[in-house]
Design a protein around this motif. Sequence first.
Motif, mmCIF file in Angstrom:
data_model
loop_
_atom_site.group_PDB
_atom_site.id
_atom_site.type_symbol
_atom_site.label_atom_id
_atom_site.label_comp_id
_atom_site.label_asym_id
_atom_site.label_seq_id
_atom_site.Cartn_x
_atom_site.Cartn_y
_atom_site.Cartn_z
ATOM 1 N N HIS A 31 0.826 -1.206 0.000
ATOM 2 C CA HIS A 31 0.000 0.000 0.000
ATOM 3 C C HIS A 31 0.859 1.255 0.000
ATOM 4 N N GLN A 32 1.886 1.265 0.831
ATOM 5 C CA GLN A 32 2.773 2.427 0.911
ATOM 6 C C GLN A 32 3.504 2.658 -0.402
ATOM 7 N N LEU A 33 4.046 1.595 -0.990
ATOM 8 C CA LEU A 33 4.786 1.721 -2.245
ATOM 9 C C LEU A 33 3.864 2.171 -3.380
ATOM 10 N N TRP A 34 2.611 1.687 -3.364
ATOM 11 C CA TRP A 34 1.665 2.072 -4.407
ATOM 12 C C TRP A 34 1.410 3.580 -4.343
ATOM 13 N N HIS A 35 1.243 4.117 -3.112
ATOM 14 C CA HIS A 35 0.993 5.551 -2.981
ATOM 15 C C HIS A 35 2.222 6.369 -3.368
ATOM 16 N N GLU A 36 3.417 5.842 -3.122
ATOM 17 C CA GLU A 36 4.622 6.540 -3.544
ATOM 18 C C GLU A 36 4.704 6.605 -5.070
ATOM 19 N N GLU A 37 4.208 5.569 -5.735
ATOM 20 C CA GLU A 37 4.230 5.537 -7.196
ATOM 21 C C GLU A 37 3.044 6.304 -7.795
ATOM 22 N N ASN A 38 2.017 6.544 -6.978
ATOM 23 C CA ASN A 38 0.833 7.269 -7.443
ATOM 24 C C ASN A 38 0.524 8.425 -6.481
ATOM 25 N N PRO A 39 1.428 9.417 -6.416
ATOM 26 C CA PRO A 39 1.275 10.497 -5.427
ATOM 27 C C PRO A 39 0.032 11.347 -5.639
ATOM 28 N N GLU A 40 -0.544 11.287 -6.833
ATOM 29 C CA GLU A 40 -1.732 12.110 -7.087
ATOM 30 C C GLU A 40 -2.964 11.566 -6.361
ATOM 31 N N VAL A 41 -2.913 10.318 -5.940
ATOM 32 C CA VAL A 41 -4.041 9.709 -5.217
ATOM 33 C C VAL A 41 -3.821 9.909 -3.724
ATOM 34 N N GLU A 42 -4.605 10.809 -3.140
ATOM 35 C CA GLU A 42 -4.421 11.132 -1.729
ATOM 36 C C GLU A 42 -5.251 10.244 -0.809
ATOM 37 N N GLY A 43 -6.441 9.855 -1.232
ATOM 38 C CA GLY A 43 -7.306 9.027 -0.388
ATOM 39 C C GLY A 43 -6.969 7.553 -0.530
ATOM 40 N N HIS A 44 -7.844 6.722 0.059
ATOM 41 C CA HIS A 44 -7.609 5.274 0.021
ATOM 42 C C HIS A 44 -8.758 4.543 -0.682
ATOM 43 N N ASP A 45 -9.530 5.309 -1.479
ATOM 44 C CA ASP A 45 -10.628 4.691 -2.226
ATOM 45 C C ASP A 45 -10.121 4.227 -3.590
ATOM 46 N N HIS A 46 -9.206 3.281 -3.544
ATOM 47 C CA HIS A 46 -8.623 2.735 -4.767
ATOM 48 C C HIS A 46 -8.753 1.221 -4.733
ATOM 49 N N PRO A 47 -8.556 0.553 -5.876
ATOM 50 C CA PRO A 47 -8.668 -0.914 -5.891
ATOM 51 C C PRO A 47 -7.689 -1.558 -4.907
ATOM 52 N N GLU A 48 -8.045 -2.762 -4.465
ATOM 53 C CA GLU A 48 -7.162 -3.482 -3.544
ATOM 54 C C GLU A 48 -5.829 -3.752 -4.226
ATOM 55 N N ILE A 49 -4.751 -3.562 -3.477
ATOM 56 C CA ILE A 49 -3.404 -3.693 -4.042
ATOM 57 C C ILE A 49 -2.871 -5.091 -3.741
ATOM 58 N N GLU A 50 -2.503 -5.805 -4.776
ATOM 59 C CA GLU A 50 -2.004 -7.172 -4.610
ATOM 60 C C GLU A 50 -0.563 -7.146 -4.110
ATOM 61 N N THR A 51 -0.256 -8.041 -3.184
ATOM 62 C CA THR A 51 1.121 -8.169 -2.695
ATOM 63 C C THR A 51 1.913 -9.086 -3.617
ATOM 64 N N THR A 52 3.202 -8.807 -3.720
ATOM 65 C CA THR A 52 4.087 -9.603 -4.570
ATOM 66 C C THR A 52 5.069 -10.390 -3.696
ATOM 67 N N ASP A 53 5.842 -11.259 -4.346
ATOM 68 C CA ASP A 53 6.864 -12.013 -3.615
ATOM 69 C C ASP A 53 7.871 -11.064 -2.970
ATOM 70 N N GLU A 54 8.151 -9.955 -3.647
ATOM 71 C CA GLU A 54 9.090 -8.979 -3.103
ATOM 72 C C GLU A 54 8.532 -8.341 -1.828
ATOM 73 N N HIS A 55 7.243 -8.002 -1.858
ATOM 74 C CA HIS A 55 6.593 -7.444 -0.664
ATOM 75 C C HIS A 55 6.634 -8.444 0.488
ATOM 76 N N ASN A 56 6.344 -9.709 0.175
ATOM 77 C CA ASN A 56 6.315 -10.740 1.217
ATOM 78 C C ASN A 56 7.694 -10.969 1.816
ATOM 79 N N ALA A 57 8.729 -10.956 0.956
ATOM 80 C CA ALA A 57 10.089 -11.166 1.463
ATOM 81 C C ALA A 57 10.504 -10.028 2.396
ATOM 82 N N LEU A 58 10.181 -8.801 2.013
ATOM 83 C CA LEU A 58 10.504 -7.651 2.855
ATOM 84 C C LEU A 58 9.704 -7.696 4.154
ATOM 85 N N ALA A 59 8.434 -8.135 4.053
ATOM 86 C CA ALA A 59 7.594 -8.248 5.249
ATOM 87 C C ALA A 59 8.168 -9.284 6.217
ATOM 88 N N GLU A 60 8.622 -10.394 5.698
ATOM 89 C CA GLU A 60 9.210 -11.430 6.560
ATOM 90 C C GLU A 60 10.431 -10.898 7.289
#
Length: 443
Positions: A318-347
């Motif tokens: 979610h954080q990375l998506w907003h950094e890539e889409n700074p024009e979207v200020e709210g959170h009324d956007h489609p659900e953001i899918e997690t990737t293997d990279e996100h999961n590895a960093l989360a672990e």
Amino acid sequence: MQVTETLNEGLKRGYAITVTAAELDEKVNEKLVEAQPEVEMKGFRKGKVPMALLKKQFGQRLIGEAMQEAVDGAMNKHFEDSGDRPALQPDVKMTNDEWKEGDDVNVEMSYEALPEIPEVDFSGVELEKLVVKAEEEAVTEALTNLADTAKEFEAREDGAAAEDGDQVVIDFVGRIDGEAFEGGAGDDYPLTLGSNSFIPGFEEQLIGAKAGEEKDVTVSFPEEYGAEHLAGKEAVFSCTVKEVKAPKAAEINDELATKFGADDLDALKAQITERLEAEYAGAARAVMKRALLDKLDTLVSFDLPPSLVEAEAKQIAHQLWHEENPEVEGHDHPEIETTDEHNALAERRVRLGLLLAELGQKAEVEVTDAEMTQAIMAQARQYPGQERQFFEFIQQNAQMQQQLRAPLFEDKVVDHIIEQAKVTEKEISKDDLQKAVEALDEE
């Protein structure tokens, strides 16, 4: 009361809790006995209402409260006896939906337990502490910058044209469609050309102007301009140039030093040296901290609660998506899918977070009230004029307090580990330190 294990797989736990009807009735009676001395009822003296009448009158409404307390008590006793610590709030639900008075209460509880963290010997951990001395060139550059901020302006010779960097003293009146507008006029205004303090395009049009000259400056207010009635509109500013002044840098001497609160130039240089080396030390610590976390990530291994990893991965995505889409200020956007990279960093984050929390608890690391106050005040400075309101807001918001306390706690635990590790110093240049810091963002 019975607690029966129904699931034990990895860190997942499940239990069936039964509160018998007799236990529930006993708890209701306890509450009635406790309340009896204060109860008044028509026909009875205070504290003399019979238990049977009390139970008929109040028993029904006390059942839910007694049920909750009984289940909470069973859960607390389970965690105390088992030593389990749930990673997140346990999921608790009643299974006999058609429960009626006189039935046992059947509850299912499930959670993910925090893992056992293995002991870690840090004496074999080797770290490199980068050391950068403030070179004379850096001190001179800082002095020059200070002198530039303390510069003054001297009148140019008669007829001299204004250059970029000069200061022009102007009277001006702004008009839109021929009508002057509020806030669009000024007298004897000292404007430094190239400072970008006026509307884009304004200052450039005054380059080449001379004292005594009148000049119209045509500009358009930006679309995102703060005042809605001016945003995007074209304005013409009638300007009278009264003076043209050239910048004169302050001399680097004792007089300059006193302007910045130092006794003399040597004292100012010493202050600058200390400040620069403190900045270098802060950057070097960030580099060493990353190196330590990298080592810890490979040094220890234990099971991770899947729910924590999943929640962290979603937050990262979610954080990375907003950094890539700074024009979207709210959170009324489609659900953001997690990737293997996100999961590895989360672990990695969850593993290190659990490890540091455990190490801090064992070492009895605490964030003091004074440290919290200092952190809150540092944040409050970002809101000039509203420091008091911000401070009060934090004091009343437990979640915000935790957000400020967490990094303080982490840094103190990191310092605790560093004290046990083998640390060698390596002196490097400022440029090499800068490269090391930039490399942190690339990883």
